[in-house]
Design a protein around this motif. Structure first.
Motif, PDB file in Angstrom:
ATOM      1  N   VAL A 151       0.823  -1.211   0.000  1.00 22.76           N
ATOM      2  CA  VAL A 151       0.000   0.000   0.000  1.00 22.76           C
ATOM      3  C   VAL A 151       0.864   1.270   0.000  1.00 22.76           C
ATOM      4  N   ASP A 152       1.908   1.313   0.819  1.00 23.41           N
ATOM      5  CA  ASP A 152       2.739   2.524   0.890  1.00 23.41           C
ATOM      6  C   ASP A 152       3.362   2.843  -0.467  1.00 23.41           C
ATOM      7  N   ARG A 153       3.840   1.803  -1.159  1.00 24.88           N
ATOM      8  CA  ARG A 153       4.426   2.049  -2.485  1.00 24.88           C
ATOM      9  C   ARG A 153       3.367   2.568  -3.443  1.00 24.88           C
ATOM     10  N   SER A 211      -7.339 -12.123  -4.322  1.00 23.88           N
ATOM     11  CA  SER A 211      -7.496 -10.701  -4.038  1.00 23.88           C
ATOM     12  C   SER A 211      -7.524 -10.449  -2.522  1.00 23.88           C
ATOM     13  N   THR A 212      -7.908  -9.245  -2.191  1.00 22.01           N
ATOM     14  CA  THR A 212      -7.694  -8.733  -0.836  1.00 22.01           C
ATOM     15  C   THR A 212      -8.970  -8.160  -0.229  1.00 22.01           C
ATOM     16  N   ASP A 213      -8.994  -8.077   1.093  1.00 19.30           N
ATOM     17  CA  ASP A 213     -10.135  -7.438   1.760  1.00 19.30           C
ATOM     18  C   ASP A 213     -10.094  -5.915   1.616  1.00 19.30           C
ATOM     19  N   SER A 244      -7.748 -11.365   4.230  1.00 23.31           N
ATOM     20  CA  SER A 244      -7.232 -10.339   5.148  1.00 23.31           C
ATOM     21  C   SER A 244      -5.702 -10.421   5.211  1.00 23.31           C
ATOM     22  N   ASN A 245      -5.113  -9.665   6.129  1.00 23.70           N
ATOM     23  CA  ASN A 245      -3.643  -9.558   6.219  1.00 23.70           C
ATOM     24  C   ASN A 245      -2.973 -10.893   6.536  1.00 23.70           C
ATOM     25  N   ASN A 246      -1.987 -11.228   5.719  1.00 23.42           N
ATOM     26  CA  ASN A 246      -1.201 -12.438   5.934  1.00 23.42           C
ATOM     27  C   ASN A 246       0.107 -12.124   6.632  1.00 23.42           C
ATOM     28  N   PRO A 296      10.386  -7.853   4.158  1.00 25.16           N
ATOM     29  CA  PRO A 296      10.373  -7.007   5.359  1.00 25.16           C
ATOM     30  C   PRO A 296      10.124  -5.526   5.114  1.00 25.16           C
ATOM     31  N   GLU A 297       9.049  -5.260   4.346  1.00 21.73           N
ATOM     32  CA  GLU A 297       8.509  -3.905   4.271  1.00 21.73           C
ATOM     33  C   GLU A 297       7.112  -3.894   4.886  1.00 21.73           C
ATOM     34  N   LYS A 298       6.544  -5.102   5.092  1.00 18.08           N
ATOM     35  CA  LYS A 298       5.212  -5.231   5.679  1.00 18.08           C
ATOM     36  C   LYS A 298       5.365  -5.283   7.202  1.00 18.08           C
ATOM     37  N   PRO A 333       7.148  -8.605   9.450  1.00 18.26           N
ATOM     38  CA  PRO A 333       8.582  -8.883   9.239  1.00 18.26           C
ATOM     39  C   PRO A 333       9.467  -7.646   9.426  1.00 18.26           C
ATOM     40  N   LEU A 334       8.921  -6.463   9.100  1.00 17.82           N
ATOM     41  CA  LEU A 334       9.722  -5.239   9.306  1.00 17.82           C
ATOM     42  C   LEU A 334      10.042  -5.066  10.794  1.00 17.82           C
ATOM     43  N   MET A 335       9.031  -5.278  11.636  1.00 17.38           N
ATOM     44  CA  MET A 335       9.254  -5.104  13.072  1.00 17.38           C
ATOM     45  C   MET A 335      10.239  -6.153  13.586  1.00 17.38           C
ATOM     46  N   LEU A 353      11.152   1.250  15.364  1.00 15.04           N
ATOM     47  CA  LEU A 353       9.943   0.548  14.924  1.00 15.04           C
ATOM     48  C   LEU A 353       8.917   1.612  14.545  1.00 15.04           C
ATOM     49  N   PRO A 354       8.794   1.917  13.248  1.00 14.72           N
ATOM     50  CA  PRO A 354       7.912   3.021  12.841  1.00 14.72           C
ATOM     51  C   PRO A 354       6.437   2.668  12.977  1.00 14.72           C
ATOM     52  N   ILE A 355       5.751   3.385  13.849  1.00 12.26           N
ATOM     53  CA  ILE A 355       4.315   3.134  14.066  1.00 12.26           C
ATOM     54  C   ILE A 355       3.546   4.303  13.461  1.00 12.26           C
ATOM     55  N   TYR A 356       2.712   3.994  12.468  1.00 11.21           N
ATOM     56  CA  TYR A 356       2.006   5.054  11.747  1.00 11.21           C
ATOM     57  C   TYR A 356       0.868   5.602  12.615  1.00 11.21           C
TER      58      TYR A 356
HETATM   59  O1  DAU Z   1      -5.601  -6.652   4.092  1.00 12.48           O
HETATM   60  C1  DAU Z   1      -4.848  -7.334   3.130  1.00 12.48           C
HETATM   61  C2  DAU Z   1      -3.670  -6.494   2.733  1.00 12.48           C
HETATM   62  O2  DAU Z   1      -2.749  -6.533   3.823  1.00 12.48           O
HETATM   63  C3  DAU Z   1      -3.002  -6.974   1.454  1.00 12.48           C
HETATM   64  O3  DAU Z   1      -3.893  -6.839   0.386  1.00 12.48           O
HETATM   65  C4  DAU Z   1      -1.739  -6.167   1.163  1.00 12.48           C
HETATM   66  O4  DAU Z   1      -1.072  -6.694   0.034  1.00 12.48           O
HETATM   67  C5  DAU Z   1      -0.829  -6.276   2.368  1.00 12.48           C
HETATM   68  O5  DAU Z   1       0.331  -5.490   2.162  1.00 12.48           O
HETATM   69  C6  DAU Z   1      -1.550  -5.831   3.628  1.00 12.48           C
HETATM   70  O6  DAU Z   1      -1.833  -4.394   3.595  1.00 12.48           O
HETATM   71  P1  DAU Z   1      -1.620  -3.463   4.890  1.00 12.48           P
HETATM   72  O7  DAU Z   1      -1.409  -2.084   4.426  1.00 12.48           O
HETATM   73  O8  DAU Z   1      -2.678  -3.730   5.882  1.00 12.48           O
HETATM   74  O9  DAU Z   1      -0.249  -4.119   5.442  1.00 12.48           O
HETATM   75  P2  DAU Z   1       1.085  -3.476   6.044  1.00 12.48           P
HETATM   76  O10 DAU Z   1       1.883  -4.608   6.604  1.00 12.48           O
HETATM   77  O11 DAU Z   1       1.741  -2.561   5.083  1.00 12.48           O
HETATM   78  O12 DAU Z   1       0.534  -2.605   7.249  1.00 12.48           O
HETATM   79  C7  DAU Z   1      -0.231  -3.206   8.281  1.00 12.48           C
HETATM   80  C8  DAU Z   1      -0.649  -2.084   9.215  1.00 12.48           C
HETATM   81  O13 DAU Z   1       0.513  -1.607   9.915  1.00 12.48           O
HETATM   82  C9  DAU Z   1      -1.227  -0.863   8.527  1.00 12.48           C
HETATM   83  O14 DAU Z   1      -2.255  -0.315   9.343  1.00 12.48           O
HETATM   84  C10 DAU Z   1      -0.063   0.111   8.424  1.00 12.48           C
HETATM   85  C11 DAU Z   1       0.736  -0.206   9.676  1.00 12.48           C
HETATM   86  N1  DAU Z   1       2.201  -0.040   9.563  1.00 12.48           N
HETATM   87  C12 DAU Z   1       2.834  -0.658   8.535  1.00 12.48           C
HETATM   88  C13 DAU Z   1       4.200  -0.542   8.407  1.00 12.48           C
HETATM   89  C14 DAU Z   1       4.920  -1.197   7.264  1.00 12.48           C
HETATM   90  C15 DAU Z   1       2.891   0.681  10.527  1.00 12.48           C
HETATM   91  O15 DAU Z   1       2.314   1.227  11.485  1.00 12.48           O
HETATM   92  N2  DAU Z   1       4.243   0.794  10.400  1.00 12.48           N
HETATM   93  C16 DAU Z   1       4.930   0.221   9.367  1.00 12.48           C
HETATM   94  O16 DAU Z   1       6.170   0.365   9.287  1.00 12.48           O
END
Ligand code: DAU
Ligand code: NAD
Length: 363
Positions: A84-86, A125-127, A180-182, A189-191, A194-196, A206-209
């Motif tokens: 999503v970020d990309r 596909s995705t939720d 949903s999220n896997n 390790p951008e998700k 694994p990033l954490m 540990l970047p928390i959005y």
């Molecule tokens: O819901 C399914 C989706 O889950 C998939 O379709 C996507 O391909 C997959 O990347 C994932 O999307 P998210 O945006 O939910 O996953 P992500 O791991 O990027 O982020 C999970 C949550 O954590 C989201 O609320 C953003 C937050 N986050 C993420 C990162 C990378 C942070 O707070 N800090 C971070 O460094």
């Protein structure tokens, strides 16, 4: 079945290929992957005798046609830009791969499959296509209206509509899953998870959005792949299946759990302390000291949740991992596969994430 797996060198695709090989259900497995930054042939190591790997893009009509000429009966379509970020920073590749690429595959399947009997096209596909839930909204299900918010989600929604239209208009034997999220082995390790893990081990922030209270519904990748195999075998053509783990957790709680797991493992194991000297627990501190609030993701979806009643009752699906067992397994996998993630981190990824996230200042 003779199956084409697109995106099979990525996170979920490679786990699926492994399951497929173990299941012995396929006479032929062709993996088509263009090996973007997220694709990695090491994810398929050891399977060289059981699969045919083809390096190429799903948008390459000539290549895709030639693969169907090998007698493909089934497609499991994972290939996508998935982060999503990309998609927020550089959306073009998402349109190109997720929309145009999916359409190329649909066209090729339709042209090659003169007779649809015994053929299946599973679109993974995705939720995120359903948008964002308020705290007390009911969970997403197969009939939830689409309301995608990020360029990634919109590109996946668009591809879902194309798949549905190919079934409705031409009768193409399609199946769609919205998961949903896997998390689990081989996740780039951008998700979040694994990033954490790797940042804790390396003693990095540990970047928390935003406030970290966004909720995701976590499912271990092995359970997602098991669900996909069930859909491919017994799903009703033309239907959609929502897949989830009934594990709604706030991001901050996921991060805290990972800190606790690694603090605990480090406390018991001096070998780990010497392998990861920058990890806070190696110096007697908690990984929680690395937590770092950063500016929120643009348009950040607040909550996802899946109602998995349909796949549970129609196909007998139930996840084998709960979040506790799944997170433990995942942390152990990253500890046991340090070479894998170090090789990944040596690539361009680290510079990208540091430029776009770690350097953008505090919330
Ligand atoms: O819901 C399914 C989706 O889950 C998939 O379709 C996507 O391909 C997959 O990347 C994932 O999307 P998210 O945006 O939910 O996953 P992500 O791991 O990027 O982020 C999970 C949550 O954590 C989201 O609320 C953003 C937050 N986050 C993420 C990162 C990378 C942070 O707070 N800090 C971070 O460094
Ligand atoms: P990933 O980014 O780890 O892997 C994607 C793979 O697709 C990579 O191997 C990449 O090289 C390949 N690829 C990208 N563009 C390509 C192209 N044009 N041609 C051929 N190959 C290409 O993604 P993932 O997390 O494994 O997700 C796989 C699928 O599952 C995606 O369609 C995603 O939307 C969906 N999904 C992911 C999640 C999740 O939590 N990760 C949840 C639900 C659904």
């Amino acid at each position: 079945m003779k199956i084409l797996v697109t995106g099979g060198a990525g996170f979920i695709g490679s786990n699926f290929v492994r399951l497929l090989v173990e299941s012995k259900l396929a006479q032929k497995i062709i993996v088509l992957d263009s090996l973007t930054y997220a694709g990695n042939l090491q994810n398929l190591a050891g399977l060289e005798q059981q699969i045919e790997f083809v390096h190429g893009k799903i948008q390459d009509d000539t290549l895709v046609k030639s693969l169907f000429e090998k007698g493909i009966t089934h497609v499991a379509h994972f290939a996508a830009e998935s982060h999503v970020d990309r998609s927020i920073h550089e959306p073009d590749a998402f349109i190109e791969t997720n929309i145009i690429g999916t359409h190329s595959l649909l066209k090729a399947a339709r042209a090659a499959w003169k007779d649809f009997a015994g053929k299946k096209f599973l679109h993974v596909s995705t939720d995120e296509v359903f948008g964002s839930l308020a705290p007390h909204d009911p969970a997403f299900h197969e009939k939830t209206p689409y309301s995608p918010n990020s360029p990634y989600a919109a590109s996946k929604a668009s591809s879902d509509h194309l798949v549905r239209a190919y079934h409705h208009t031409y009768g193409l034997p399609t199946l769609i899953s919205n998961c949903s999220n896997n998390y689990g082995s081989f996740q780039f390790p951008e998700k979040l998870i694994p990033l954490m893990i790797v940042n804790i081990l390396e003693g990095k922030k540990l970047p928390i959005y935003g406030d970290g209270k966004q909720i995701r519904d976590w499912l271990h990748v092995s359970d997602h792949c098991a669900a996909l195999l069930k859909i491919l075998q017994n799903g009703v053509i033309g239907e959609t299946y929502a897949i989830g783990g009934r594990n709604e957790v706030a991001n901050i709680d996921i991060v805290d759990s990972l800190c606790d797991i690694l603090d605990g493992l480090m406390a018991k194991d001096t070998g780990l302390k010497s392998r990861f000297p920058n990890c806070p627990a190696a110096k007697g501190a908690s990984a929680k000291t690395l937590k770092h609030n950063v500016a929120d993701r643009l348009g950040h979806d607040r909550r996802y949740a899946i109602n998995a009643d349909k796949i549970e009752s129609a196909l007998g699906f139930s996840p084998k991992e709960n979040l506790k067992s799944g997170l433990q397994k995942t942390v152990h996998w990253y500890l046991e596969n340090e070479d894998w993630w170090r090789n990944v981190l040596n690539g361009s990824y680290r510079q990208w994430i540091e430029k776009n996230y770690l350097d953008r200042g505090k919330a």
